[in-house]
Scaffold this motif. Structure first.
Motif, PDB file in Angstrom:
ATOM      1  N   THR A 418       0.839  -1.212   0.000  1.00  0.00           N
ATOM      2  CA  THR A 418       0.000   0.000   0.000  1.00  0.00           C
ATOM      3  C   THR A 418       0.868   1.253   0.000  1.00  0.00           C
ATOM      4  O   THR A 418       0.508   2.270   0.591  1.00  0.00           O
ATOM      5  CB  THR A 418      -0.922   0.005   1.232  1.00  0.00           C
ATOM      6  OG1 THR A 418      -0.118  -0.132   2.423  1.00  0.00           O
ATOM      7  CG2 THR A 418      -1.916  -1.140   1.181  1.00  0.00           C
ATOM      8  N   VAL A 419       2.031   1.158  -0.661  1.00  0.00           N
ATOM      9  CA  VAL A 419       3.009   2.247  -0.607  1.00  0.00           C
ATOM     10  C   VAL A 419       2.499   3.542  -1.241  1.00  0.00           C
ATOM     11  O   VAL A 419       3.054   4.622  -1.003  1.00  0.00           O
ATOM     12  CB  VAL A 419       4.321   1.800  -1.299  1.00  0.00           C
ATOM     13  CG1 VAL A 419       4.145   1.755  -2.824  1.00  0.00           C
ATOM     14  CG2 VAL A 419       5.486   2.697  -0.898  1.00  0.00           C
ATOM     15  N   THR A 420       1.433   3.476  -2.027  1.00  0.00           N
ATOM     16  CA  THR A 420       0.876   4.707  -2.611  1.00  0.00           C
ATOM     17  C   THR A 420       0.144   5.548  -1.571  1.00  0.00           C
ATOM     18  O   THR A 420      -0.122   6.727  -1.807  1.00  0.00           O
ATOM     19  CB  THR A 420      -0.099   4.358  -3.757  1.00  0.00           C
ATOM     20  OG1 THR A 420      -1.083   3.438  -3.272  1.00  0.00           O
ATOM     21  CG2 THR A 420       0.644   3.729  -4.927  1.00  0.00           C
ATOM     22  N   GLU A 421      -0.187   4.941  -0.422  1.00  0.00           N
ATOM     23  CA  GLU A 421      -0.811   5.694   0.658  1.00  0.00           C
ATOM     24  C   GLU A 421       0.267   6.442   1.446  1.00  0.00           C
ATOM     25  O   GLU A 421       1.360   5.914   1.669  1.00  0.00           O
ATOM     26  CB  GLU A 421      -1.582   4.756   1.583  1.00  0.00           C
ATOM     27  CG  GLU A 421      -2.720   4.018   0.889  1.00  0.00           C
ATOM     28  CD  GLU A 421      -3.433   3.053   1.817  1.00  0.00           C
ATOM     29  OE1 GLU A 421      -3.116   3.057   3.029  1.00  0.00           O
ATOM     30  OE2 GLU A 421      -4.294   2.297   1.327  1.00  0.00           O
ATOM     31  N   PRO A 422      -0.013   7.684   1.865  1.00  0.00           N
ATOM     32  CA  PRO A 422       1.007   8.516   2.524  1.00  0.00           C
ATOM     33  C   PRO A 422       1.674   7.859   3.735  1.00  0.00           C
ATOM     34  O   PRO A 422       2.897   7.906   3.873  1.00  0.00           O
ATOM     35  CB  PRO A 422       0.218   9.767   2.938  1.00  0.00           C
ATOM     36  CG  PRO A 422      -0.908   9.840   1.966  1.00  0.00           C
ATOM     37  CD  PRO A 422      -1.281   8.418   1.677  1.00  0.00           C
ATOM     38  N   LEU A 423       0.891   7.235   4.612  1.00  0.00           N
ATOM     39  CA  LEU A 423       1.461   6.647   5.818  1.00  0.00           C
ATOM     40  C   LEU A 423       2.376   5.476   5.480  1.00  0.00           C
ATOM     41  O   LEU A 423       3.480   5.353   6.025  1.00  0.00           O
ATOM     42  CB  LEU A 423       0.346   6.188   6.764  1.00  0.00           C
ATOM     43  CG  LEU A 423       0.801   5.687   8.138  1.00  0.00           C
ATOM     44  CD1 LEU A 423       1.616   6.748   8.859  1.00  0.00           C
ATOM     45  CD2 LEU A 423      -0.408   5.285   8.991  1.00  0.00           C
ATOM     46  N   SER A 424       1.950   4.612   4.566  1.00  0.00           N
ATOM     47  CA  SER A 424       2.780   3.478   4.153  1.00  0.00           C
ATOM     48  C   SER A 424       4.053   3.963   3.481  1.00  0.00           C
ATOM     49  O   SER A 424       5.144   3.408   3.700  1.00  0.00           O
ATOM     50  CB  SER A 424       1.996   2.567   3.216  1.00  0.00           C
ATOM     51  OG  SER A 424       0.917   1.949   3.870  1.00  0.00           O
ATOM     52  N   ALA A 425       3.932   5.013   2.659  1.00  0.00           N
ATOM     53  CA  ALA A 425       5.104   5.565   1.983  1.00  0.00           C
ATOM     54  C   ALA A 425       6.111   6.107   2.996  1.00  0.00           C
ATOM     55  O   ALA A 425       7.330   5.932   2.842  1.00  0.00           O
ATOM     56  CB  ALA A 425       4.674   6.671   1.020  1.00  0.00           C
ATOM     57  N   PHE A 426       5.600   6.731   4.053  1.00  0.00           N
ATOM     58  CA  PHE A 426       6.483   7.262   5.095  1.00  0.00           C
ATOM     59  C   PHE A 426       7.200   6.135   5.821  1.00  0.00           C
ATOM     60  O   PHE A 426       8.406   6.221   6.097  1.00  0.00           O
ATOM     61  CB  PHE A 426       5.672   8.101   6.079  1.00  0.00           C
ATOM     62  CG  PHE A 426       6.490   8.681   7.200  1.00  0.00           C
ATOM     63  CD1 PHE A 426       7.461   9.641   6.948  1.00  0.00           C
ATOM     64  CD2 PHE A 426       6.301   8.250   8.509  1.00  0.00           C
ATOM     65  CE1 PHE A 426       8.226  10.178   7.979  1.00  0.00           C
ATOM     66  CE2 PHE A 426       7.060   8.769   9.545  1.00  0.00           C
ATOM     67  CZ  PHE A 426       8.022   9.740   9.284  1.00  0.00           C
ATOM     68  N   VAL A 427       6.474   5.062   6.135  1.00  0.00           N
ATOM     69  CA  VAL A 427       7.077   3.914   6.819  1.00  0.00           C
ATOM     70  C   VAL A 427       8.186   3.301   5.960  1.00  0.00           C
ATOM     71  O   VAL A 427       9.280   2.999   6.453  1.00  0.00           O
ATOM     72  CB  VAL A 427       6.008   2.849   7.142  1.00  0.00           C
ATOM     73  CG1 VAL A 427       6.672   1.555   7.626  1.00  0.00           C
ATOM     74  CG2 VAL A 427       5.040   3.361   8.202  1.00  0.00           C
ATOM     75  N   VAL A 428       7.910   3.121   4.670  1.00  0.00           N
ATOM     76  CA  VAL A 428       8.891   2.522   3.764  1.00  0.00           C
ATOM     77  C   VAL A 428      10.112   3.424   3.627  1.00  0.00           C
ATOM     78  O   VAL A 428      11.262   2.947   3.638  1.00  0.00           O
ATOM     79  CB  VAL A 428       8.252   2.247   2.389  1.00  0.00           C
ATOM     80  CG1 VAL A 428       9.313   1.818   1.376  1.00  0.00           C
ATOM     81  CG2 VAL A 428       7.169   1.181   2.509  1.00  0.00           C
ATOM     82  N   ALA A 429       9.889   4.731   3.491  1.00  0.00           N
ATOM     83  CA  ALA A 429      11.004   5.668   3.369  1.00  0.00           C
ATOM     84  C   ALA A 429      11.858   5.674   4.641  1.00  0.00           C
ATOM     85  O   ALA A 429      13.098   5.699   4.579  1.00  0.00           O
ATOM     86  CB  ALA A 429      10.470   7.077   3.093  1.00  0.00           C
ATOM     87  N   PHE A 430      11.203   5.628   5.781  1.00  0.00           N
ATOM     88  CA  PHE A 430      11.912   5.586   7.063  1.00  0.00           C
ATOM     89  C   PHE A 430      12.751   4.311   7.166  1.00  0.00           C
ATOM     90  O   PHE A 430      13.916   4.345   7.591  1.00  0.00           O
ATOM     91  CB  PHE A 430      10.898   5.656   8.205  1.00  0.00           C
ATOM     92  CG  PHE A 430      11.504   5.603   9.582  1.00  0.00           C
ATOM     93  CD1 PHE A 430      12.381   6.586  10.016  1.00  0.00           C
ATOM     94  CD2 PHE A 430      11.184   4.567  10.460  1.00  0.00           C
ATOM     95  CE1 PHE A 430      12.928   6.545  11.298  1.00  0.00           C
ATOM     96  CE2 PHE A 430      11.721   4.512  11.731  1.00  0.00           C
ATOM     97  CZ  PHE A 430      12.599   5.506  12.150  1.00  0.00           C
TER      98      PHE A 430
END
Length: 449
Positions: A418-430
């Motif tokens: 679900t990396v297109t969702e902002p929260l998931s993208a933040f987790v992956v980037a972190f």
């Protein structure tokens, strides 16, 4: 520093009991609302399947706090100062940012929990005008800021700990009363991540309750506040084992086993479980008062945990900037009040706090391997510590690092879907940033040795 009396009695259980403190503070934070909710959701969702994670969380949490304690004893300084002196300012800032992000997200979600529970309680009492969580978020943030900056928050924490203790005692009694199937429970000791939605998230949340970057980094500061040195090594070890392995371990097992036994049998939907559904776990003991008792315990856990969690970002930032970590320093006091007041934003976050609490611990677990790597590097650097780690301590640390990394990676892999969702993208980037940090830290260490 230890008095002559405690020096003479050093090595006795009585002396150890009188000196307990630093790791019990970490244990109190670990036994907060996020851990309680993660254990309840784990039991409701997967029965006994995640028992192995619950056991690992207590054992590995003990290993982590022991290593952090050892570093604090040997260096007699805050961890950020030690990193700054022996690894460099850049790595000290990476550690500070890691902790601030994990503690900051936890601060917002725990305040959201406290505000919504407060609103629910007064709403049930018929006080509709005070049933808005946003009002409670602002009110509690002011109480937190004034209390911590003025030293008066301890009264609120004391009352909160009484409520939490009552709920934990109820879960322990329930663990004796409910028909737990030992043979079935034992199947949960086989390591596995249950298939289905949220398996990796819940596993990461449960492990993150005890193995968390904020607990590891704050240990050196609470020890320094107590005045502990290398001479207190035995007392420190007793402190770690009694708080994390024994007390936290019993707390976790009681809640998980009761939830895994009671909630699936009642047909509680794990996908929509909330505080009302989770409270049914206390039904066999508390009956019609189960919901009220559970809400009171959740409120108490939030109040108690917020007091400790609010200190984390100011402590590390003050250490890096060379400020006094005391309200006597106006810069530290201002920063402490600012963190407390900013937590008022929490109730404005979207989503159910029950699920967000699990996410908070899972997110913190993603930042934990870097902190563990820092601690292990320093404990094996003869320039940083007078006595480097032995084989057993290193083996325990590497196992902890491996397990934390694997469980965190499973959680991040799920977030990629679900990396297109902002929260998931933040987790992956972190997570990506933390991987790069660990690789860079390893390169820095080996190039200098």
């Amino acid at each position: 520093m230890a008095t002559e009396a405690t020096t003479r009695e050093r090595g006795t259980v009585g002396a150890f009991v009188r000196q307990l403190g630093p790791t019990w503070l970490a244990g109190a934070i670990a036994a907060g609302p996020a851990t309680m909710v993660s254990l309840l959701i784990a039991g409701a969702s997967f029965g006994y399947a995640l028992l192995w994670v619950v056991v690992c969380s207590a054992v590995l949490g003990t290993v982590g706090q022991y290593l952090a304690t050892r570093l604090g004893l040997l260096t007699e300084a805050g961890i950020v100062t030690v990193v700054d002196e022996h690894l460099g300012s850049f790595w000290a800032w990476v550690l500070v940012i890691d902790v601030v992000l994990a503690a900051g997200l936890a601060q917002l979600v725990i305040m959201k929990t406290l505000a919504e529970v407060s609103a629910a309680i007064v709403g049930d009492l018929g006080i509709a005008v005070l049933a808005d969580p946003r009002i409670w978020g602002v009110a509690w943030a002011v109480v937190l800021a004034v209390g911590l900056a003025g030293g008066g928050y301890r009264v609120a924490e004391l009352g909160a700990k009484v409520l939490v203790s009552l709920v934990v005692l109820t879960f322990v009694v329930a663990a004796v009363v409910v028909p737990i199937d030992p043979a079935q429970a034992a199947t949960g000791l086989v390591p596995q991540i249950p298939a289905g939605v949220g398996g990796a998230l819940v596993a990461a949340g449960v492990l993150g309750g005890a193995v968390h970057v904020t607990l590891l980094t704050m240990q050196s500061y609470t020890m320094r506040a107590r005045g502990w040195t290398r001479r207190d090594a035995d007392a420190a070890t007793f402190d770690v084992v009694s708080s994390m392995l024994v007390a936290f371990g019993l707390y976790s097992l009681a809640i998980f086993l009761v939830a895994a036994t009671v909630l699936p049998a009642l047909g509680v939907d794990p996908g929509t479980i909330d505080q009302i559904g989770a409270a049914e776990a206390l039904g066999p003991v508390a009956g019609e008062y189960a919901t009220w008792l559970f809400l009171a315990g959740l409120l108490g856990a939030a109040v108690s945990t917020l007091g400790g969690n609010t200190l984390v970002p100011p402590y590390l930032l003050a250490d890096k900037l060379g400020w006094e970590r005391s309200v006597e320093d106006h810069r530290y006091r201002t920063l402490l009040a600012a963190v407390a007041l900013l937590s008022a934003v929490g109730p404005f976050l979207g989503g159910a706090f029950f699920q967000l609490l699990v996410l908070v611990l899972a997110f913190g677990l993603v930042g934990t391997p870097f902190a563990l790597a820092v601690i292990l590097v320093l404990l094996n650097d003869p320039d940083a510590v007078p006595e480097t780690n032995g084989r057993v301590a290193n083996a325990g640390g590497l196992v902890l690092l491996l397990v934390a990394t694997v469980v965190a990676a499973e959680f991040v892999r799920d977030e990629l879907a679900t990396v297109t969702e902002p929260l998931s993208a933040f987790v992956v980037a972190f997570a990506a940033a933390m991987v790069l940090a660990i690789v860079g830290l390893a390169g820095t260490y080996y190039s200098s040795h």
